[in-house]
Write a protein that holds these residues in place. Structure first.
Motif: not given
Length: 743
Positions: A382-395
Motif C-alpha cells: 500500500r502506498p501511504l503517500t501520494g503525488p503531493q509529496l516527493h519522498v526522499r528518505a525514511v528516517l
C-alpha cells in the motif's frame, strides 16, 4: 592591504571547512529516551571531533540523568564521552591507507572521532581512532582502549553489548567488550590472495551506492552477515605524486565503465563455532562455521543493501548491472537460501535509498517506489503517500508510523522552492512535523526526536530534541558565524520551471546597471544546490560581492522534484547544459544580467558542465572554471556511467562519444571563438582521476585552443587543506574577472 586581507571570507570558509566544524552531527537517541549521543568539535575551526552525550531530563521526575556542564535547567546536560586529545595523549592522529580511502568515499574532511556505532541499548559506543579500537561506556562516562590488532576500521558493538566486531588487514575480527578473546571470524584462507577482503564495502558500494558497511550483526548477537569482496578482475590504476618522484605510486582497483566489477559474496558467520567460539584461542585461525547466502549473482551482481532486524529474516536488495531490475530477498539463516519478497523494474533505472528496504515491526516491507509519476512511501503493498509529496528518505520506522523526509511533489499546490520537511506517515494520513521554510531532517527513537533545521535567513543549523513533539532540549553548535550574509532569491525559471537561486552584490542598486553573470551549478544527479538554507549560498554570495550576478540552477537530472525530472537525462546528460541556458535567458528578463559577459564555474559534475559550456556553447558562455571535471566518460566508474548512459562504452559507444569533452564531438567547431578555460584538478584524486584533465588539456592543445591548468599537489577529490581551499577561491575570481574584462 593585500588581496587576501581584503577578502576575508575565503580564509574563514577554508578554516571552518565550509562552516561545518563545531556543528553537532551523527545523532543517536537511546531506546529509553534518556540520552542523545553525537559528534562535535570544540570550535568552528577545530577539525578534531569528540564523542558527546546529552543527558535528558526524566519526563516523570524532572531530574537530570548524568552530570557535566552544558545547557541550563530544563535543557538537559552535555558531557564529553570520549576526547581524542586525552585518548591519544596529545599525539597526532595517524590514518591507514584504508581509513583514508573510507573517508574519501564519505567526503569526510575532519579528524578525531568521525564515526561511531552503539549497541542495542545505546549504552556502549565503539569507534576507531588513529587505527586503534576504543569502547565508551555512555552511562558511566568512561572510555577504554581494547587491545586488538590494527589498524582498525569500522568497529561495531553487538546488539547485546557483549562484543565488538571490527575489520583489520582485510579480515573481520571480534573481541569481547571486556577486552578479552580477540579473534578472527572471517579472513583469507591459504588459497585466497591479497585481492580478497571481508567486512568492507567495495569501491562501487561506498562511492555510488551509499553502502559504507560490509558486515551486519544479527539481532540476537550470535551471527553476522559478512561481505566477501574479490577485486582480482578489477583493473588496476596507479595514482602517483609527481611532486615526490621518490614515492611509489598507489595501486587502486578502479572499475571503469564497461570493465569488470568486484565480485561480492555474502556469508552468514557464527560467533560460536570453530575459531569463533567464546574461549577459542585466536591462533586457531578463521572460523569455519559459515554459510554462503545464495542468489543469482550473475544476473544481480550488485549487493546494494542489507537489513537485519528482529522484525523478520535478513533482507537483501540486489540489483542488475544495468540497474533496471532489482530483487528484495529474504534470507533463510539455516541454509543461506533466499526467496523473493518483491521485484522492481524500471525502463530507465532504479534509485537506491538509505536504510531501505526494511521490515516494519509488524513484518510488512517498507520501501520507496516510483509509482504513478510520483516517489511514494510503500508499506506492504500500500502506498501511504501520494503525488503531493516527493519522498526522499525514511528516517525511522515506528510501531504506528513512519518518519520520512520529503519535498513537495510536482502536483502540490504552491510548492516552496528548495524546502525539505519531515513528515509523520501512517494509514490515517500525513502530518508535517517541521515548521517554517528550510531544510529539515530528523533522527528518532521511540518518542524522542532530534530535529535538525537549516533555514534561509539563519546561518548554520539548529538541533532541537523533542519528546512527543514538544521541545525538550537543544544541542549547542560551536560553528562560526560567517562574515557575510547570503541573500538568495529563490524562484523558478523557463518553461521547465527550473528551480533557481539568484544572488546580487550586497548593496546593489538598479542604477549600477547590468552585471556580469556567473552560473554556479552542480547541475547533475544526486546534487541538489537550490535549497532553502543560508549556508548553501555563502560562496555564491561572496562571488556576487565581487561584482557578479550569480545564478544557481537545478535543471533536469537533479534530485528532489519527481522521478520523471531525474530520469529525463537518460542517455542525454547534455540536457543539463540546455537547462542552464534556459534558466539564464529566462532570468535575464527579470534581473540585471549582462548576457555579453557570462561565465560558469563548477566542481566534479559541475566541472564537466562548465567545460561543456565553453566548448559546446561559446555563443552563450565567455569563460569557465572547470574543477575536477569528468572529461573522458570512459574513465568514470561502472555504476554511475552505465546507469545514466544505458550501458558501457562497448554497448553504446555513440552515447559516450557524444558526451565526451576530449573527442571530436566534444570540442566545438574550429571556427567558433575559443573561450578562456581554467581547469583545476587534484593529482591524488582517486575518484575523478587527473587523467581526465590531462586528456582534455591534450585535446585542447592539439586543437590550438588556449587554456590554463592548475594542478593541486597531494589533493584528492575533496579540498580540505586550508591554504588550498582559500586560494582556490581567490584564483578563480581573479581568472573570471580577467576573462570577462572586469578590470
Amino acid at each position: 592591504m593585500t588581496l587576501r586581507q581584503q577578502l576575508s571570507f575565503p580564509r574563514q570558509h577554508a578554516r571552518t571547512q565550509r562552516f561545518t566544524l563545531g556543528a553537532p552531527r551523527a545523532f543517536t537517541v537511546s531506546p529509553d529516551g534518556a540520552r542523545v549521543t553525537f559528534l562535535r568539535s570544540a570550535s568552528g575551526t577545530d577539525r578534531v571531533n569528540s564523542l558527546w552525550v546529552l543527558d535528558l531530563e526524566d519526563s516523570a521526575t524532572g531530574s537530570v540523568a548524568g552530570a557535566g556542564s552544558g545547557a541550563g535547567s530544563g535543557e538537559g546536560r552535555e558531557r564529553i564521552a570520549a576526547d581524542p586529545a586525552v585518548l591519544l595523549g596529545g599525539a597526532a592522529e595517524r590514518l591507514s591507507p584504508e581509513e583514508r580511502a573510507r573517508r574519501e568515499r564519505s567526503r569526510e574532511g575532519s579528524g578525531g572521532i568521525v564515526g561511531y556505532a552503539v549497541d542495542g541499548a545505546g549504552q556502549l559506543a565503539a569507534f576507531a581512532l588513529s587505527g586503534r579500537l576504543f569502547a565508551a561506556e555512555l552511562l558511566a562516562g568512561t572510555t577504554r582502549e581494547l587491545p586488538v590488532r590494527g589498524p582498525v576500521i569500522d568497529p561495531r558493538p553487538s546488539p547485546d553489548g557483549r562484543h565488538v566486531a571490527y575489520v583489520a588487514d582485510g579480515a573481520l575480527r571480534v573481541i569481547g567488550a571486556d577486552g578479552e578473546r580477540d579473534r578472527e571470524l572471517a579472513g583469507c584462507s591459504a588459497d585466497e590472495g591479497e585481492d580478497i577482503s571481508y567486512g568492507l564495502a567495495e569501491f562501487i558500494a561506498a562511492e555510488e551506492m551509499s553502502r559504507t558497511r560490509g558486515y551486519w550483526w544479527s539481532p540476537e548477537s550470535d551471527r553476522l552477515l559478512v561481505a566477501r569482496v574479490d577485486t582480482a578482475r578489477v583493473r588496476r590504476w596507479w595514482i602517483s605524486d609527481p611532486a615526490h618522484p621518490e614515492r611509489e605510486p598507489v595501486k587502486v582497483a578502479y572499475p571503469a565503465a564497461g570493465t569488470p566489477n568486484a565480485d561480492v559474496r555474502l556469508f552468514l558467520v557464527d560467533l560460536e563455532g570453530p575459531g569463533g567460539a567464546e574461549g577459542a584461542d585466536a591462533a586457531e585461525g578463521p572460523g569455519k562455521a559459515r554459510t554462503e547466502v545464495v542468489w543469482d549473482r550473475a544476473r544481480y551482481p550488485y549487493l546494494a543493501r542489507v537489513h537485519w532486524s528482529a522484525a523478520g529474516a535478513p533482507l537483501l536488495l540486489v540489483q542488475s548491472r544495468d540497474q533496471r531490475g532489482q530483487l528484495y530477498l529474504a534470507v533463510d539463516t539455516a541454509t543461506g537460501a533466499t526467496r523473493t519478497v518483491h521485484r522492481d523494474e524500471d525502463p530507465a533505472w532504479l534509485e537506491l535509498f538509505a536504510e531501505l528496504p526494511a521490515w516494519a515491526p509488524d513484518g510488512r516491507l517498507v520501501r520507496i517506489a516510483d509509482e504513478g509519476g510520483a516517489r511514494v512511501l510503500m508499506v506492504g503493498d500500500r502506498p501511504l503517500t501520494g503525488p503531493q509529496l516527493h519522498v526522499r528518505a525514511v528516517l525511522d520506522i515506528g510501531e504506528h508510523d513512519v518518519l520520512v523526509s520529503a519535498s513537495a511533489g510536482e502536483e502540490a499546490a504552491g510548492p516552496e522552492t528548495g524546502e525539505i520537511h519531515v513528515y509523520r506517515v501512517n494509514e490515517l494520513g500525513v502530518e508535517r512535523l517541521s515548521e517554517g521554510a528550510g531544510v529539515h531532517s530528523a533522527v528518532r527513537t521511540g518518542d524522542v526526536t532530534v530535529l535538525v533545521s537549516a533555514r534561509p535567513d539563519t546561518s548554520g543549523a539548529s538541533a532541537q530534541v523533542l519528546r512527543d513533539g514538544k521541545r525538550l532540549a537543544a544541542v549547542a553548535s560551536y560553528a562560526e558565524q560567517p562574515v557575510l550574509t547570503a541573500r538568495p532569491e529563490l524562484t523558478e525559471a523557463g518553461t521547465h520551471r527550473i528551480p533557481c537561486a539568484v544572488l546580487l552584490p550586497t548593496g546593489y542598486q538598479e542604477s549600477d546597471g547590468p552585471l556580469p553573470v556567473l552560473l554556479d551549478p552542480y547541475g547533475g544527479p544526486h546534487g541538489q544546490r537550490v535549497v532553502a538554507a543560508q549556508n548553501a549560498y555563502l560562496t555564491s554570495q561572496w562571488f556576487a560581492d565581487q561584482g557578479f550576478a550569480v545564478i544557481v540552477a537545478d535543471g533536469r537530472g537533479t534530485p528532489g522534484r519527481s522521478p520523471a525530472w531525474e530520469k529525463a537525462v537518460k542517455q542525454n546528460l547534455l540536457l543539463s547544459l540546455d537547462d542552464q541556458i534556459e534558466a539564464l535567458h529566462a532570468l535575464a528578463e527579470r534581473f540585471p544580467l549582462d548576457l555579453g559577459r557570462v561565465a560558469m564555474r563548477g566542481w566534479s559534475f559541475g566541472g564537466y558542465l562548465a567545460g561543456l559550456a565553453v566548448l559546446r556553447r561559446p555563443d552563450v558562455f565567455h569563460a569557465a572554471v572547470s574543477g575536477a571535471p569528468v572529461t573522458d566518460l570512459r574513465l568514470y566508474d561502472t555504476h554511475y556511467q552505465e546507469r545514466y548512459f544505458g550501458g558501457g562504452p562497448q554497448e553504446v559507444p555513440e552515447v559516450y562519444a557524444r558526451h565526451s569533452l576530449v573527442t571530436d564531438d566534444g570540442l566545438s567547431a574550429p571556427e567558433s571563438p575559443a573561450r578562456p578555460l581554467m581547469i583545476i584538478h587534484g593529482l591524488a584524486d582517486d575518484n575523478v582521476v587527473v587523467a581526465h584533465t590531462l586528456r582534455l588539456s591534450a585535446a585542447l592543445l592539439a586543437a590550438g585552443r588556449p587554456h590554463e591548468v592548475l594542478p593541486l599537489t597531494g589533493v584528492t577529490h575533496m579540498t580540505p587543506q586550508e591554504e588550498v581551499a582559500e586560494n582556490l577561491l581567490l584564483l578563480q575570481v581573479d581568472f573570471l574577472k580577467r576573462s570577462l574584462g572586469m578590470g
